[in-house]
Scaffold this motif. Structure first.
Motif, mmCIF file in Angstrom:
data_model
loop_
_atom_site.group_PDB
_atom_site.id
_atom_site.type_symbol
_atom_site.label_atom_id
_atom_site.label_comp_id
_atom_site.label_asym_id
_atom_site.label_seq_id
_atom_site.Cartn_x
_atom_site.Cartn_y
_atom_site.Cartn_z
ATOM 1 N N ARG A 289 1.013 -11.320 41.758
ATOM 2 C CA ARG A 289 0.197 -11.092 42.955
ATOM 3 C C ARG A 289 0.001 -9.614 43.256
ATOM 4 N NH1 ARG A 289 3.046 -16.049 46.301
ATOM 5 N NH2 ARG A 289 1.386 -17.586 45.951
ATOM 6 N N THR A 290 0.965 -8.791 42.856
ATOM 7 C CA THR A 290 0.857 -7.350 43.132
ATOM 8 C C THR A 290 0.397 -6.546 41.924
ATOM 9 O OG1 THR A 290 3.211 -7.026 42.618
ATOM 10 C CG2 THR A 290 2.640 -7.479 44.908
ATOM 11 N N ALA A 291 0.465 -7.143 40.737
ATOM 12 C CA ALA A 291 0.055 -6.447 39.508
ATOM 13 C C ALA A 291 -0.841 -7.372 38.682
ATOM 14 C CB ALA A 291 1.286 -6.012 38.706
ATOM 15 N N PRO A 292 -2.080 -7.582 39.122
ATOM 16 C CA PRO A 292 -2.968 -8.514 38.406
ATOM 17 C C PRO A 292 -3.257 -8.094 36.970
ATOM 18 C CG PRO A 292 -4.173 -7.288 40.107
ATOM 19 C CD PRO A 292 -2.724 -7.032 40.332
ATOM 20 N N ASP A 293 -3.213 -6.789 36.687
ATOM 21 C CA ASP A 293 -3.432 -6.349 35.307
ATOM 22 C C ASP A 293 -2.305 -6.819 34.404
ATOM 23 O OD1 ASP A 293 -1.731 -4.666 36.759
ATOM 24 O OD2 ASP A 293 -2.203 -2.905 35.528
ATOM 25 N N ALA A 294 -1.072 -6.779 34.902
ATOM 26 C CA ALA A 294 0.059 -7.282 34.121
ATOM 27 C C ALA A 294 -0.042 -8.790 33.943
ATOM 28 C CB ALA A 294 1.377 -6.918 34.806
ATOM 29 N N ALA A 295 -0.545 -9.492 34.962
ATOM 30 C CA ALA A 295 -0.714 -10.943 34.856
ATOM 31 C C ALA A 295 -1.733 -11.292 33.776
ATOM 32 C CB ALA A 295 -1.144 -11.522 36.197
ATOM 33 N N ARG A 296 -2.763 -10.485 33.633
ATOM 34 C CA ARG A 296 -3.750 -10.730 32.574
ATOM 35 C C ARG A 296 -3.117 -10.544 31.195
ATOM 36 N NH1 ARG A 296 -7.183 -8.362 36.506
ATOM 37 N NH2 ARG A 296 -6.828 -6.262 35.700
ATOM 38 N N VAL A 297 -2.256 -9.543 31.060
ATOM 39 C CA VAL A 297 -1.538 -9.353 29.796
ATOM 40 C C VAL A 297 -0.644 -10.564 29.533
ATOM 41 C CG1 VAL A 297 0.234 -7.969 28.645
ATOM 42 C CG2 VAL A 297 -1.619 -6.838 29.883
ATOM 43 N N MET A 298 0.053 -11.021 30.558
ATOM 44 C CA MET A 298 0.919 -12.191 30.417
ATOM 45 C C MET A 298 0.141 -13.393 29.900
ATOM 46 S SD MET A 298 2.670 -14.349 33.536
ATOM 47 C CE MET A 298 1.017 -14.842 34.096
ATOM 48 N N ARG A 299 -1.019 -13.659 30.492
ATOM 49 C CA ARG A 299 -1.800 -14.830 30.077
ATOM 50 C C ARG A 299 -2.322 -14.675 28.652
ATOM 51 N NH1 ARG A 299 -2.852 -15.042 35.663
ATOM 52 N NH2 ARG A 299 -4.490 -13.470 35.560
ATOM 53 N N ALA A 300 -2.671 -13.443 28.271
ATOM 54 C CA ALA A 300 -3.135 -13.210 26.896
ATOM 55 C C ALA A 300 -2.015 -13.471 25.895
ATOM 56 C CB ALA A 300 -3.655 -11.783 26.756
ATOM 57 N N ILE A 301 -0.784 -13.136 26.254
ATOM 58 C CA ILE A 301 0.356 -13.412 25.374
ATOM 59 C C ILE A 301 0.595 -14.912 25.285
ATOM 60 C CG2 ILE A 301 2.854 -13.154 25.119
ATOM 61 C CD1 ILE A 301 2.533 -10.356 26.443
ATOM 62 N N GLY B 134 3.920 -6.820 31.869
ATOM 63 C CA GLY B 134 3.233 -8.008 31.374
ATOM 64 C C GLY B 134 4.030 -8.727 30.306
ATOM 65 N N MET B 135 4.681 -7.969 29.438
ATOM 66 C CA MET B 135 5.515 -8.557 28.395
ATOM 67 C C MET B 135 6.688 -9.326 29.005
ATOM 68 S SD MET B 135 5.366 -5.118 26.065
ATOM 69 C CE MET B 135 6.891 -5.373 25.168
ATOM 70 N N ALA B 136 7.319 -8.749 30.021
ATOM 71 C CA ALA B 136 8.460 -9.403 30.657
ATOM 72 C C ALA B 136 8.030 -10.677 31.375
ATOM 73 C CB ALA B 136 9.137 -8.447 31.634
ATOM 74 N N MET B 137 6.877 -10.635 32.027
ATOM 75 C CA MET B 137 6.368 -11.823 32.712
ATOM 76 C C MET B 137 6.136 -12.951 31.707
ATOM 77 S SD MET B 137 3.761 -9.765 35.230
ATOM 78 C CE MET B 137 2.981 -11.181 35.990
ATOM 79 N N ALA B 138 5.525 -12.597 30.578
ATOM 80 C CA ALA B 138 5.283 -13.598 29.534
ATOM 81 C C ALA B 138 6.595 -14.126 28.968
ATOM 82 C CB ALA B 138 4.426 -13.004 28.428
ATOM 83 N N LYS B 139 7.581 -13.261 28.805
ATOM 84 C CA LYS B 139 8.864 -13.679 28.234
ATOM 85 C C LYS B 139 9.527 -14.747 29.095
ATOM 86 C CE LYS B 139 12.516 -13.606 25.573
ATOM 87 N NZ LYS B 139 12.490 -14.164 24.213
ATOM 88 N N PRO C 278 5.052 -33.899 28.378
ATOM 89 C CA PRO C 278 3.953 -33.015 27.991
ATOM 90 C C PRO C 278 4.430 -31.611 27.649
ATOM 91 C CG PRO C 278 4.071 -33.138 30.364
ATOM 92 C CD PRO C 278 5.145 -34.063 29.844
ATOM 93 N N ALA C 279 3.684 -30.947 26.796
ATOM 94 C CA ALA C 279 3.958 -29.529 26.529
ATOM 95 C C ALA C 279 3.413 -28.712 27.688
ATOM 96 C CB ALA C 279 3.296 -29.100 25.228
ATOM 97 N N LEU C 280 4.135 -27.691 28.097
ATOM 98 C CA LEU C 280 3.625 -26.789 29.124
ATOM 99 C C LEU C 280 2.459 -25.989 28.551
ATOM 100 C CD1 LEU C 280 6.958 -25.539 30.727
ATOM 101 C CD2 LEU C 280 5.372 -27.264 31.611
ATOM 102 N N PRO C 281 1.482 -25.629 29.364
ATOM 103 C CA PRO C 281 0.243 -24.997 28.863
ATOM 104 C C PRO C 281 0.491 -23.716 28.079
ATOM 105 C CG PRO C 281 -0.008 -25.655 31.152
ATOM 106 C CD PRO C 281 1.433 -25.855 30.814
ATOM 107 N N ALA C 282 -0.218 -23.604 26.964
ATOM 108 C CA ALA C 282 -0.210 -22.392 26.136
ATOM 109 C C ALA C 282 -1.436 -22.458 25.247
ATOM 110 C CB ALA C 282 1.061 -22.314 25.300
ATOM 111 N N GLY C 283 -1.656 -21.412 24.471
ATOM 112 C CA GLY C 283 -2.798 -21.405 23.567
ATOM 113 C C GLY C 283 -2.554 -22.324 22.391
#
Length: 323
Positions: A199-211, A225-230, A299-304
């Motif tokens: 919510r405070t770092a939307p750019d990092a959230a976009r990196v997280m979703r791309a990962i 972003g890497m830590a959020m994805a991890k 179900p599998a949790l959402p991912a690419g």
């Protein structure tokens, strides 16, 4: 890669550690060549040959490029590198020697520079240990790293380690492996911390979703972003382990905490519904997952996905999710 060099060069403008007004011929100095994600930090040291105003001529004989760097920049010579344009006095790899006219604010005192370099190296060890497997890394160690990162002015790294500390503590395992049910019991707390950062770092959230969707590797430049994805990847891994731990997919689907984990995961992934994933809204994703649980499926949790497989964020390894 050029952006990485640029960030490293800009970082030099705010470094302290040498009484710049007092730099004189004969002083030993440290020239940092830092990267935004610590793993490619490099440096050079040298002796001041002369000084005129803010311009200092330095002879460098110790050159330590970071991983993936040449002596002149990241991956290839870059204009932003502090060594760009240096005169090569000796290209002997065992005894290199360069002369470069530099601005005084690009230099640090030798001892202060070495100390800071080692601090960054130790900090990187903590962060990447957790990002790899986190084995035996207690939350207190991650909090220590976050405090150190803030002292060094590395707020993005500090935020990533804040997340690491919450995730480690949420398992109740003090950094040691725990069962899937125990880890998932605390997962909503860790996922809430991811959502707070999103919510405070939307750019990092976009990196997280791309990962998570496999379009970007886990190892990149944005350490938040890497830590959020991890955190999400840890939850997904243990979610996939739970049916075997409880005896069957049907038993896992009856686990009373499963709906709460589903909601927390989707909220973290979509920044509380602000972003979609795979063309689906947060509400649609939650509805699908909850419907599967009610039907006794796991179900599998959402991912690419690519041809029924999840693209592994570390590279070309994949995890079969068909079963």
């Amino acid at each position: 890669m050029n952006r990485l060099s640029a960030l490293a060069g800009l970082g030099l403008l705010v470094l302290a550690g040498v009484a710049r007004a007092e730099v004189v011929a004969g002083d030993r100095v440290f020239i940092p060549m830092y990267s935004p994600h610590l793993r490619e930090d490099g440096y050079a040291t040298g002796i001041v040959e002369s000084r005129q105003g803010e311009q200092v001529v330095v002879i460098m004989r110790e050159l330590v490029p970071g991983k993936g760097k040449t002596l002149y920049g990241t991956c290839h010579p870059g204009a932003e590198s502090p060594l760009s344009g240096a005169e090569v006095l000796s290209d002997n790899p065992d005894a290199p020697e360069l002369r470069k006219t530099m601005k005084v604010d690009q230099l640090m005192g030798w001892r202060a520079g070495k100390d800071e370099y080692l601090e960054r190296e130790n900090l990187g060890t903590i962060y990447y240990k957790w990002l790899d497997d986190g084995m035996a890394l207690p939350g207190e160690r991650a909090r220590f790293g976050a405090a150190k990162a803030r002292r060094l002015g590395l707020e993005r790294v500090a935020q990533g380690l804040d997340l690491a500390a919450v995730q480690i503590d949420s398992t109740g395992g003090m950094g040691f492996p725990v069962g899937a049910a125990q880890l998932l019991h605390g997962a909503p707390r860790a996922l809430q911390a991811v959502l707070d950062q999103a919510r405070t770092a939307p750019d990092a959230a976009r990196v997280m979703r791309a990962i998570i969707d496999g379009s970007q590797p886990l190892l990149g430049e944005d350490m938040l972003g890497m830590a959020m994805a991890k955190v999400l990847l840890i939850v997904r891994q243990n979610w996939a382990r739970l049916p075997a731990e409880l005896g069957s997919p049907a038993a896992a689907a009856r686990w009373p905490e499963a709906p709460g984990v589903v909601d927390a995961y989707v909220d973290a992934l979509t920044s509380g519904g602000q972003a979609s994933h795979g063309g689906k809204t947060a509400a649609a994703l939650k509805a699908e997952l909850r419907a599967a649980l009610r039907a006794g499926a796991w179900p599998a949790l959402p991912a690419g996905k690519v041809d029924g497989q999840v693209t592994h964020p570390w590279g070309d390894r994949t995890q079969d999710v068909s079963g």
